[in-house]
Design a protein around this motif. Sequence first.
Motif, PDB file in Angstrom:
ATOM      1  N   GLN A 161       0.822  -1.201   0.000  1.00  0.00           N
ATOM      2  CA  GLN A 161       0.000   0.000   0.000  1.00  0.00           C
ATOM      3  C   GLN A 161       0.863   1.259   0.000  1.00  0.00           C
ATOM      4  OE1 GLN A 161      -2.517  -1.158   3.367  1.00  0.00           O
ATOM      5  NE2 GLN A 161      -4.271  -1.277   1.981  1.00  0.00           N
ATOM      6  N   ARG A 162       1.946   1.234   0.754  1.00  0.00           N
ATOM      7  CA  ARG A 162       2.856   2.381   0.768  1.00  0.00           C
ATOM      8  C   ARG A 162       3.391   2.657  -0.638  1.00  0.00           C
ATOM      9  NH1 ARG A 162       6.344   3.383   5.872  1.00  0.00           N
ATOM     10  NH2 ARG A 162       8.189   3.065   4.592  1.00  0.00           N
ATOM     11  N   GLN A 163       3.785   1.601  -1.308  1.00  0.00           N
ATOM     12  CA  GLN A 163       4.323   1.775  -2.665  1.00  0.00           C
ATOM     13  C   GLN A 163       3.270   2.378  -3.594  1.00  0.00           C
ATOM     14  OE1 GLN A 163       7.808   1.520  -1.820  1.00  0.00           O
ATOM     15  NE2 GLN A 163       7.505   1.519  -4.033  1.00  0.00           N
ATOM     16  N   GLN A 175       9.004   7.013  -5.734  1.00  0.00           N
ATOM     17  CA  GLN A 175       9.320   5.601  -5.541  1.00  0.00           C
ATOM     18  C   GLN A 175       9.823   5.324  -4.126  1.00  0.00           C
ATOM     19  OE1 GLN A 175      11.987   4.501  -8.939  1.00  0.00           O
ATOM     20  NE2 GLN A 175      10.220   3.165  -9.233  1.00  0.00           N
ATOM     21  N   HIS A 176      10.484   6.298  -3.537  1.00  0.00           N
ATOM     22  CA  HIS A 176      11.076   6.063  -2.228  1.00  0.00           C
ATOM     23  C   HIS A 176      10.534   7.055  -1.213  1.00  0.00           C
ATOM     24  CE1 HIS A 176      13.940   3.373  -4.037  1.00  0.00           C
ATOM     25  NE2 HIS A 176      14.273   4.303  -4.902  1.00  0.00           N
ATOM     26  N   ILE A 177      10.292   6.587  -0.038  1.00  0.00           N
ATOM     27  CA  ILE A 177       9.784   7.434   1.036  1.00  0.00           C
ATOM     28  C   ILE A 177      10.731   8.611   1.292  1.00  0.00           C
ATOM     29  CG2 ILE A 177      10.808   6.270   3.057  1.00  0.00           C
ATOM     30  CD1 ILE A 177       7.151   6.945   3.073  1.00  0.00           C
ATOM     31  N   GLU A 178      12.001   8.393   1.040  1.00  0.00           N
ATOM     32  CA  GLU A 178      13.017   9.421   1.228  1.00  0.00           C
ATOM     33  C   GLU A 178      12.694  10.702   0.474  1.00  0.00           C
ATOM     34  OE1 GLU A 178      15.134   9.124   4.089  1.00  0.00           O
ATOM     35  OE2 GLU A 178      15.863  10.571   2.618  1.00  0.00           O
ATOM     36  N   VAL A 207       3.823  11.122   7.323  1.00  0.00           N
ATOM     37  CA  VAL A 207       4.142  12.077   6.260  1.00  0.00           C
ATOM     38  C   VAL A 207       3.589  11.594   4.914  1.00  0.00           C
ATOM     39  CG1 VAL A 207       6.042  13.138   4.985  1.00  0.00           C
ATOM     40  CG2 VAL A 207       6.144  12.993   7.470  1.00  0.00           C
ATOM     41  N   LEU A 208       3.712  10.307   4.652  1.00  0.00           N
ATOM     42  CA  LEU A 208       3.187   9.753   3.404  1.00  0.00           C
ATOM     43  C   LEU A 208       1.675   9.910   3.342  1.00  0.00           C
ATOM     44  CD1 LEU A 208       3.361   8.168   0.762  1.00  0.00           C
ATOM     45  CD2 LEU A 208       3.464   6.052   2.093  1.00  0.00           C
ATOM     46  N   ASN A 209       1.006   9.572   4.459  1.00  0.00           N
ATOM     47  CA  ASN A 209      -0.459   9.685   4.499  1.00  0.00           C
ATOM     48  C   ASN A 209      -0.899  11.118   4.201  1.00  0.00           C
ATOM     49  OD1 ASN A 209      -0.670   6.985   5.117  1.00  0.00           O
ATOM     50  ND2 ASN A 209      -1.436   7.261   7.190  1.00  0.00           N
ATOM     51  N   GLU A 242      -4.476  16.433   9.567  1.00  0.00           N
ATOM     52  CA  GLU A 242      -3.370  15.577   9.988  1.00  0.00           C
ATOM     53  C   GLU A 242      -3.894  14.148  10.078  1.00  0.00           C
ATOM     54  OE1 GLU A 242      -1.567  16.549  13.754  1.00  0.00           O
ATOM     55  OE2 GLU A 242      -0.288  14.787  13.707  1.00  0.00           O
ATOM     56  N   PRO A 243      -3.565  13.299   9.125  1.00  0.00           N
ATOM     57  CA  PRO A 243      -4.159  11.964   9.111  1.00  0.00           C
ATOM     58  C   PRO A 243      -3.555  10.968  10.099  1.00  0.00           C
ATOM     59  CG  PRO A 243      -2.831  12.309   7.142  1.00  0.00           C
ATOM     60  CD  PRO A 243      -2.812  13.583   7.890  1.00  0.00           C
ATOM     61  N   VAL A 244      -2.375  11.117  10.567  1.00  0.00           N
ATOM     62  CA  VAL A 244      -1.604  10.199  11.426  1.00  0.00           C
ATOM     63  C   VAL A 244      -1.361   8.838  10.778  1.00  0.00           C
ATOM     64  CG1 VAL A 244      -2.256  11.339  13.589  1.00  0.00           C
ATOM     65  CG2 VAL A 244      -3.516   9.321  12.875  1.00  0.00           C
ATOM     66  N   GLU A 245      -0.350   8.146  11.311  1.00  0.00           N
ATOM     67  CA  GLU A 245       0.092   6.895  10.700  1.00  0.00           C
ATOM     68  C   GLU A 245      -0.794   5.713  11.072  1.00  0.00           C
ATOM     69  OE1 GLU A 245       1.307   8.356  13.289  1.00  0.00           O
ATOM     70  OE2 GLU A 245       1.810   6.882  14.827  1.00  0.00           O
ATOM     71  N   THR A 246      -1.626   5.877  12.131  1.00  0.00           N
ATOM     72  CA  THR A 246      -2.417   4.728  12.580  1.00  0.00           C
ATOM     73  C   THR A 246      -3.708   4.574  11.775  1.00  0.00           C
ATOM     74  OG1 THR A 246      -3.428   6.072  14.334  1.00  0.00           O
ATOM     75  CG2 THR A 246      -1.496   4.771  14.944  1.00  0.00           C
TER      76      THR A 246
END
Lengths: 445, 512, 124
Positions: A11-13, A22-25, B356-358, B426-430
């Motif tokens: 899911q992250r990808q 492509q990278h979280i970085e 951060v991704l969320n 702010e969605p949070v990681e959980t």
Amino acid sequence: MHRYIPNTDTQRQEMLASLGMQHIEELFADIPAQVRLNRPLDVPRSHSELELMTHIKALADKNLGATDYVCFRGAGAYDHYTPSIVNHMLLRQEFFTAYTPYQPEISQGTLQAIFEFQSMVCELTGLDVANASVYDGATALAEAAMMAGNATRRSEVVVSGTVHPEHRAVLETYGRTRDMTVKVVPHKAGCADMEALRLAVTPITAAVILQSPNFFGVVEDLSGAASIAHAAGALLIASVDPLSLGLLKPPGELGVDIAVGDGQPLGVPLSFGGPYVGFMAASQKLLRNLPGRIVGITSDTAGQRAYVLTMQTREQHIRREKATSNICTNNALVALATSIYLTVMGKAGLREVAEQCVSKSCYAYAELLKTGEFEPAFAAPFFREFVVKSKRPVAELNQGLLTHQILGGYDLGQDYPDLQNHWLVAVTEKRTKAEIDHLVRKAVQ
Amino acid sequence: MRKATKLIFEQSVAGRRGYQLPPLDTPTVNVSDHYPADVLRTQPPGLPEVSEIDAIRHFTALSQRNYGVDAGFYPLGSCTMKYNPKINEDVARLCGFTNSHPYQPEELSQGILELLYKLDQMLADVTGMARMSLTPAAGAHGEMAGIMAIKAYHRHNGQQQRTKFIVTDSAHGTNPATAAAAGYETVEVKSNDRGGVDLNELQRLMGPDVAGLMLTNPNTLGLFECDIVKIASIVHGGGGLLYYDGANANAIMGITRPGDMGFDVVHLNLHKSFSTPHGGGGPGAGPIGVKEHLVPFLPRPIVEYDGTKYYFDHDRPLSVGRIKNFYGHFLVLVRAYAYILSMGPEGLRHASETAVLNANYMLHKLKTRFDVPYDRICMHEFVLSGQRQKNQGCSTLDIAKRLLDYGFHPPTVYFPLIVKEAIMVEPVETEPVETLDAFIDAMLRIADEVETDPDLVKHAPYSTVVGRLDEVKAVRQPVLRYKEAPGTDASAAHPTRPTTPSPMAPAGKAII
Amino acid sequence: MNIPTTLRYSKDHEWVRLEGNTAYIGITDYAQNALGDIVFVELPPVGTALHMGGVFGVVESVKAASDLYCPLSGPVIAVNTALMDDPGLLNRDAYANWLIAVDLKDSQELEQLLDAHAYQAILE
């Protein structure tokens, strides 16, 4: 993967791909290389629940609370009965995982509970308005002093040495920061020294501050102090015990302008000192100076009664540097716990607990004096706690008692140089006659 | 689904009881013999008289009018509403902790002191600081302690002329409130057009009369201050200190540390990044961390270890003093300790990366329909502006209320102040991605509704237990407590304004 | 936006009406509209010495509190206490409800105030 982080690597990808990455970085490109942490954090590796419980239980077991000891120590933290319903209600997720009730339409539960708490604080203190809570009794006292300073535009407070030493220390810290002078007037025979207070009060005194029952357990003459304060145009602040108010005259009827205190005696476990809950109540005219959140009644578009955070323009999120205080998060869940306690104990229960404290502490006092090893220290009537003068040093006395699983009274010599060998003993409704008799026997061994 | 509730006082029945104490086993002392008459109550306090089941039903009913993280998404920017692990509740209730008296001997509190000492060390590593103080009761309390330490440091070094503190124009209200409460004059520094601190402005404001700068990083716009090293250098170069508001620590755990960015003092909100529950408004905890040069000024006491035992060090002559009674919110600290152990170093880092991704994932999808004041990669939260919708007839407030009908707690609204019609998410990681998608979907539908049926949005919510509230009346005619009135004489109580009998009082008792 | 030409204005959205040497000061229609429903007004006691540009009080709505900046210097000789009981008066008619009356000390300060036209200009 982690049990508290649902999204899988796949899911992250996918999510990264939706961003064209492509990278979280790539998401951390704004962070300069020179401030990047290039090693793992120095904390223990991830624990499963089983390992966590084993580890923490081992830490918990290394403390007195894990044993079957009997508590005769008070000094601001009391071993009172907690009705079982309190904990069950607090564990309702709708209460403990909820946020501050800024969206009232989905927070009516929290808001009504706070309104009830405010109402109960007003009933107990006999004052007009109360806030939704502050951190503890000590910061409540400091906030009250600042309130008095703002309301009177004066820069000094006069506090009796009979107020809890830690509360005075916090008051002094806040005073140093806000250029509020704190004058301490030593006790006289275990009570606030009224004459010395009168002499200490000046035209720049914002408030006179007392505690009742005071640190020695003695019930003070609040109306006498009120006359002294008001004659000088100052306010009277009293730190009061909510349990004692089931029995004692409410501070509002004695001329107190701001009543503060800690709700810990209302069924909050000892908890090694926290979290407890501070309450503040004041007369109507001081409403705008009151810090903290306040809940009020209003109606919705259909005319239905509802609750809402109100008078918010006093607070930091609106007034910012002109706020009455910087407080934001308070101790709402603990305030709820005390409301539940007061609900289930009710009018009669609170009084009965207080009366049992009176009877049991008087019994313990009499029995200790009968042994001949202890003398009375002060003549004034006490509530739940009393002071006796011990023939032996208190440290030695308490050491001996610990071998019998008894946590003896507080050693006043630690805080009051003139009270060496003075022992402050607390006896709550939880102490049985057998436990008290055991204390008395072992105290003279 | 609109259902009224009664106050507990309105459910009282004279003589009803919900408690039982053991019979008194010592001789009865009459209170009127023990105390003079003038200190005794003449009337009992107006507390309710209900049975245990009445109390259970009442509080259960109240809980059903509430919404917690366990029920659903809570995307409040700046609040970090992450999941509150249940094992933390269990460990915090161990009797070794709950039954320990704060004044019991230290020899019999070694487990507690060890936990505090280790938590201190772990938080110091997370923040890049030398030592912590775990006593502050909340973030604002930590801010107060931190600013006091800075003030004490400057006074100690003969720098009393530093009477000003700089805060950003995007700062959380507690920042200027704290600085003012600590006796400083606050000065605001503007943000530049990329949402960061304007360096030229900062340079201009920094001077020998400035004690320091309070900053959040990432800031309240959810953006990382890329110039942080330069900011630190400007402030330090002028002899000031740098204070870190840790409200946004959830973006950076294991990735960067305020200590490495140049901050001298930090506070953390354990009820934010460290998962301790919000409790409807607390209790939280706001420990502070400091660099070596500020350690002597930390509030007292602090926990120390001498190689064989743990103890509280009260002998700290330069300390700002005590800021709280006892030792802080101990049971909250236990939960944070448990959380850090549950996560481990990879878990904490993973949490921040995911947060951060969320946030970026959601920002990307929402910016199609909502204005974005700063179009950059965000950190763990982002700010939208509802200005486009405002121009179409619906405010951010309306959007927030309509979100309630979709089953979500709204994001933070109207903060930070520098963005018009701000919506901070702010969605949070959980949170799982399915929840994020459902929220995005709801927001897009509401954006549609604003265009096609604005009245629907303006009068929301419809599905909550109460509709929109008259907040003006709540301030103009404050009713801040229950008081039973004799008959229906409303004037018997405590009005701040001339009152008229309440039209909403249930029959029989007036609420004043 | 209502901007009576008989009054003078400050850039902080206050109006001034001069009666002899007494300056009545209030907030403009623009200000009351921007604030929304006004719930509380905090005014200084009679006798307070005010200086041009200084804060003399606060006007509050539910979600905001705005400082009131004094457009002129002088002692406060009267305060409109009707606003304590009904702050909504300011929303209903911003120009009929003055906040304070000040004994004008320096008539030169009047020249620093804006006329209706100039005030209109800053609103745009």
